[in-house]
Design a protein around this motif. Sequence first.
Motif, PDB file in Angstrom:
ATOM      1  N   ILE B  50      -2.592  -8.284   4.749  1.00 46.62           N
ATOM      2  CA  ILE B  50      -1.499  -7.941   3.828  1.00 46.62           C
ATOM      3  C   ILE B  50      -0.477  -9.077   3.921  1.00 46.62           C
ATOM      4  N   ASP B  54       4.599  -8.676   1.140  1.00 44.81           N
ATOM      5  CA  ASP B  54       4.292  -7.280   0.800  1.00 44.81           C
ATOM      6  C   ASP B  54       4.724  -6.346   1.920  1.00 44.81           C
ATOM      7  N   SER B  58       7.321  -3.333   1.385  1.00 46.12           N
ATOM      8  CA  SER B  58       6.993  -1.944   1.676  1.00 46.12           C
ATOM      9  C   SER B  58       8.019  -1.328   2.628  1.00 46.12           C
ATOM     10  N   LEU B  70       3.128  -0.505  -2.032  1.00 47.14           N
ATOM     11  CA  LEU B  70       1.875  -1.246  -2.194  1.00 47.14           C
ATOM     12  C   LEU B  70       0.813  -0.276  -2.713  1.00 47.14           C
TER      13      LEU B  70
END
Lengths: 273, 361
Positions: B50, B54, B58, B70
């Motif tokens: 990931i 991101d 998140s 996500l």
Amino acid sequence: MRLLRPRPTPPSPAEPGDVLAAAEALHVRLGSRVVLHGVSVAARAGEVLALVGPNGAGKSTLLGALAGDLPVAEGGVRIHGRPASEWSAPELALRRAVLPQSAELSFPFTVEEVVRMGRAPWAAIGAEEDDAAVAEAMARAEVTAFAGRPFSALSGGERARVALARVLAQRASLLLLDEPTAALDLKHQELVLRLCRERARAGDAVVVVLHDLGLAAAYAHRVAILRAGKVAADGPPDEVFSDRLLSEVYDQEVEVLPHPRTGAVLVTPKRDS
Amino acid sequence: MTVLEKTEQEAAAEVPPRRRRTTGWLLTVGMAVGLLVLVPVAAGIGAYPIPVADVLASVQHKVGLGGHELDRVAESVLWNVRFPRIVLALLVGASLGCAGALMQGVFGNPLAEPGTIGVSVGAAVGAVASISLGLSFFGNWTLPAMAFAAGLGTVLLVYGMSRSGGRTEVVTLILTGIAVNAFCGALVGLFIFLADTAAVNQITFWQLGSLSQATWERVLAVLPCAAIGLLLAPLYSRRLDLLALGDRPARHLGVDVERLRIVLILVVALLTAAAVSVAGVIGFVGLVVPHLLRMAAGPGHRFLVPGSALGGAVVLLGADLAARTMAAPAELPLGVLTALLGSPFFFWLLRRTRRKQGGWA
């Protein structure tokens, strides 16, 4: 945790002549052996009291008892007028400082950090003169020059002076010193005992264990001679130091003579020549 | 004495402690920054990568500061697998580092550590017993509670056996550690012998030291132990400094020594139990981290105790990241990795001490 405990009460100032520590018909037992049998001595504000006597006579034990370290079998120990066991550890720390026979340290703290540890008791009541007390104590014990060095890198004599500086920084009115001169050279022995006199003049009570009878004669106001757990004599050195008594106590012929120039008491073992 | 000499003396008097204090602050900031960088990186790396951006988005979304959600898989990997594991690594690392610093202070001995003197294995006996016998009287907290009880018993045993006359000799301490390790190892073996196959697998895996079974339930199970220990420990820093002078001098400076020791032994047992009950026996973190920090910033416990907790967290998070990525898709046991890296440090420490002071007496 600290909120739950009462703040230690700061000590009230002592008048000259006040008894700051006293053993009263004191018996102390270490293991099964009775080390002190009915010892009575008093440490007064404004006085240097020397404890002398042969090895194993109980000098260090008596000092430990006066510090409130040892359980009392019979009789009693009073510190600042109260039985030693009634004080809490923080309260005692504001009233008496103790120099142990050997100075040890588990971790490499610097000299200044070690001396600063002497200020710990005052943190609880928020005293503000910490820096001044540390600087003064280091200057008095002549350790300022190596303040930044780790304690573990010092020689035995230097360590002894650092330990003394820590005790001075504590600024307690009762000083208990166990053989402060043992590791020191001639000059620093004189320095330490002059310091004892100075503290006494400033109103503290000083108790010092000594092996050197000459130093005791020169610097102590009073001497307590211990023999096998009892006080053999207690009084000003020129009164209690006599050939007969010292020879008997030490089981060694001793001469006490006046200094040819000053008349001060000199003590020397008798040697055949 | 000339003016120059005097200023030199004053400089000598003041610079080192101040420099140490500065080093302490720099290290604290450095470790905190390291942690802030390492957490999102560790959260991003793995079998399902990931991007760090991101991860941050998140997290922002979760706490309601913008960001975005996500897709379902990524969200689930992040919040149900990676984050519990990271939080556990931080808790375990902080507990071990802090426990090491406290033990070294309490024993006045730089070799004391939950692993070397057998407290970890002691706590492990309690944990293994609860797995093997299928105990569940405290629900989720049974295993940590058992680990705490057994760990506490072990510290008291080691403490009682290795101290005499107010001092702990290194040799006695280490020999006691060997005896305790052997005895507790045998007890663990006995419980494995008594356990069924499923429990045996669980125990063996856990014995190697691992965080791979991290879940939020486990985080919650050890959080009380770890949090209480970590919050209490720094309150005793100043008194630990005084303890370096020895028991009697510490008492002369107003420390209630016996009480202090008992409280700190309880705290050490809490911290060790927290670490061992979720992660198994992970050695050397409690030895290496306080040692390095002491060398850099001096032995003052006001920095050393919280610093070792922070440092332990960074080290264990890094070690766990390495353990799960170095041999991917397989996973190295974390305890094996820390022992691989920690033992050489121990050798180096032995050599260095021999050279400098002729070994430990």
